[in-house]
Design an enzyme around this catalytic site. Structure first.
Site, mmCIF file in Angstrom:
data_model
loop_
_atom_site.group_PDB
_atom_site.id
_atom_site.type_symbol
_atom_site.label_atom_id
_atom_site.label_comp_id
_atom_site.label_asym_id
_atom_site.label_seq_id
_atom_site.Cartn_x
_atom_site.Cartn_y
_atom_site.Cartn_z
ATOM 1 C CE LYS A 1 4.926 11.324 4.070
ATOM 2 N NZ LYS A 1 5.545 10.267 4.868
ATOM 3 C CE LYS B 1 -4.015 8.528 6.666
ATOM 4 N NZ LYS B 1 -3.304 7.284 6.726
ATOM 5 C CE LYS C 1 1.619 2.663 1.286
ATOM 6 N NZ LYS C 1 1.853 2.280 2.671
HETATM 7 P P1 TYM Z 1 4.019 6.841 8.578
HETATM 8 O O1 TYM Z 1 5.407 7.187 8.201
HETATM 9 O O2 TYM Z 1 3.018 6.612 7.510
HETATM 10 O O3 TYM Z 1 3.431 7.967 9.515
HETATM 11 C C1 TYM Z 1 4.124 8.426 10.648
HETATM 12 C C2 TYM Z 1 3.142 8.720 11.775
HETATM 13 O O4 TYM Z 1 2.216 9.729 11.351
HETATM 14 C C3 TYM Z 1 0.886 9.294 11.630
HETATM 15 N N1 TYM Z 1 -0.043 9.880 10.645
HETATM 16 C C4 TYM Z 1 -1.167 10.523 10.984
HETATM 17 N N2 TYM Z 1 -1.730 10.791 12.183
HETATM 18 C C5 TYM Z 1 -2.893 11.479 12.189
HETATM 19 N N3 TYM Z 1 -3.510 11.918 11.042
HETATM 20 C C6 TYM Z 1 -2.988 11.675 9.827
HETATM 21 N N4 TYM Z 1 -3.594 12.123 8.729
HETATM 22 C C7 TYM Z 1 -1.764 10.934 9.755
HETATM 23 N N5 TYM Z 1 -0.964 10.520 8.729
HETATM 24 C C8 TYM Z 1 0.084 9.868 9.299
HETATM 25 C C9 TYM Z 1 0.956 7.781 11.513
HETATM 26 O O5 TYM Z 1 -0.134 7.170 12.173
HETATM 27 C C10 TYM Z 1 2.289 7.490 12.167
HETATM 28 O O6 TYM Z 1 2.161 7.439 13.563
HETATM 29 N N6 TYM Z 1 4.177 2.015 9.869
HETATM 30 C C11 TYM Z 1 4.527 3.354 10.319
HETATM 31 C C12 TYM Z 1 6.000 3.518 10.596
HETATM 32 C C13 TYM Z 1 6.526 2.536 11.578
HETATM 33 C C14 TYM Z 1 6.275 2.504 12.981
HETATM 34 C C15 TYM Z 1 7.009 1.403 13.486
HETATM 35 C C16 TYM Z 1 5.502 3.298 13.824
HETATM 36 C C17 TYM Z 1 7.367 1.492 11.297
HETATM 37 N N7 TYM Z 1 7.654 0.823 12.435
HETATM 38 C C18 TYM Z 1 6.985 1.061 14.874
HETATM 39 C C19 TYM Z 1 5.471 2.965 15.208
HETATM 40 C C20 TYM Z 1 6.203 1.868 15.682
HETATM 41 C C21 TYM Z 1 4.134 4.323 9.208
HETATM 42 O O7 TYM Z 1 4.016 3.975 8.069
HETATM 43 O O8 TYM Z 1 4.019 5.615 9.607
#
Ligand code: TYM
Length: 324
Positions: free
Chosen positions: A193, A190, A110
């Site tokens: 966003k 990958k 980031k």
């Molecule tokens: P976030 O909001 O970035 O993404 C949500 C979920 O989508 C998955 N993901 C992907 N999986 C496969 N291929 C991709 N290209 C891809 N892009 C996104 C992410 O791995 C995620 O599972 N930190 C987390 C949010 C969070 C969380 C938690 C998750 C906060 N607290 C507790 C689990 C448990 C996040 O930023 O996800």
């Protein structure tokens, strides 16, 4: 068994989110007690405005339910509706070495992308650990990009157990599906966003078709020639939506030559569009009744708080914060 996952309300959901987290979360909701939440505290680290945060939070709930989350069976809530999570994050921070956070890729990525290196961005994994540990979670379905955060969570839980008594926290397991751990974006990196290479789950048909046609990475093999299969983004994406036989037919057509990328893109779009048809129809219907969504979130928050209170009471006692 407690299954838990969270998604940030930081923009439109894309198919990486879907296959990495939503699809397994929906599939697992009958296997135990599912707690799914909208990580709005986390999204604050990158959001531009309060209005956008609020709107995205509502839309994420709407989208998640449209994709099959059953609010009768599972608990859906907004992270900030259980502010106790911040207290646990603080408690975990007291055993969290700086080096552990310094090694986290997400912070480094980031900052490399130009986000301000604030404390919240740095401490993000400690809050995420609190999200998971506050609900005694057993299983956390996520994409591969969250693997390191799950390791931090287990590490912190272990340190707390060493310091304050075995069994204080359960050690959660990440569930990362092998074939959807990293869904590629339209450009082959990958899907994310922040790379602007996403294929959203919901949107208008024409602009999405145009996007697939224009943005998806292909090479310049002439129509009549065989086309590479290895590393093909188009094939990797098609595989997510097509049955095995349809996928194999597209592989064969690549190898045989004589079919242009335009045809393959059209087939990909059609498979994608059909795949999400039921979710799209459900979303249209839900949009007629926005109060239902807020009602689900309110009920979910009440249930989540109940559970959080139990764990937090146990932790406060163990670390010496309670006085009764
Ligand atoms: P976030 O909001 O970035 O993404 C949500 C979920 O989508 C998955 N993901 C992907 N999986 C496969 N291929 C991709 N290209 C891809 N892009 C996104 C992410 O791995 C995620 O599972 N930190 C987390 C949010 C969070 C969380 C938690 C998750 C906060 N607290 C507790 C689990 C448990 C996040 O930023 O996800």
């Amino acid at each position: 068994m407690r299954i838990l996952t969270g998604l940030q309300p930081s923009g439109k959901l894309h198919i990486g989110n879907y296959f990495g987290a939503i699809e397994p979360a929906v599939r697992l909701q009958t296997q135990g007690e599912a707690f799914y939440f909208i990580a709005n505290y986390h999204a604050m680290t990158t959001m531009e405005s309060a209005e956008a945060l609020q709107e995205n939070t509502f839309n994420l709930a709407l989208d998640f339910i449209s994709c099959g989350l059953d609010p009768e069976h599972s608990v859906l809530f907004v992270q900030s509706a259980v502010p106790e999570v911040n207290e646990l994050a603080w408690i975990l921070s007291t055993v969290c070495p700086m080096g552990l956070l310094e090694r986290c890729h997400s912070y480094k990525d980031k900052v490399a992308k130009g986000f301000q290196p604030q404390h919240a961005l740095f401490a993000y994994p400690a809050l995420m650990a609190a999200d998971i540990l506050l609900y005694d979670s057993d299983l956390v379905p996520v994409g591969k990009d969250q693997k390191q955060h799950l390791e931090v969570t287990r590490d912190l839980a272990g340190k707390m157990n060493d310091a304050f008594g075995e069994g204080l926290f359960k050690l959660p397991e990440a569930l990362i599906a092998e074939n959807t751990a990293v869904v590629p974006g339209l450009d082959g990196q990958k899907m994310s966003k922040s790379y602007g290479n996403t294929l959203p789950i919901f949107g208008e048909e024409k602009p999405l078709l145009k996007m697939v046609n224009k943005k998806i990475l292909t090479d310049s093999t002439p129509l009549e020639d065989p086309k590479p299969v290895e590393g093909s983004v188009l094939l990797q994406l098609y595989r997510l939506f097509a049955g095995e036989a349809e996928y194999q037919a597209m592989v064969d057509a690549h190898l045989a030559g004589g079919v242009g990328y335009g045809t393959f893109k059209k087939q990909l779009f059609e498979a994608y569009w059909e795949y999400f048809r039921p979710a799209r129809e459900c979303r249209e219907a839900l949009l007629q009744d926005p109060a239902h969504i807020t009602d689900v979130l309110d009920k979910g928050a009440a249930r989540a708080r109940e559970e959080a209170a139990k764990v937090l009471t146990r932790v406060r006692r163990a670390v010496g914060l309670g006085w009764h």
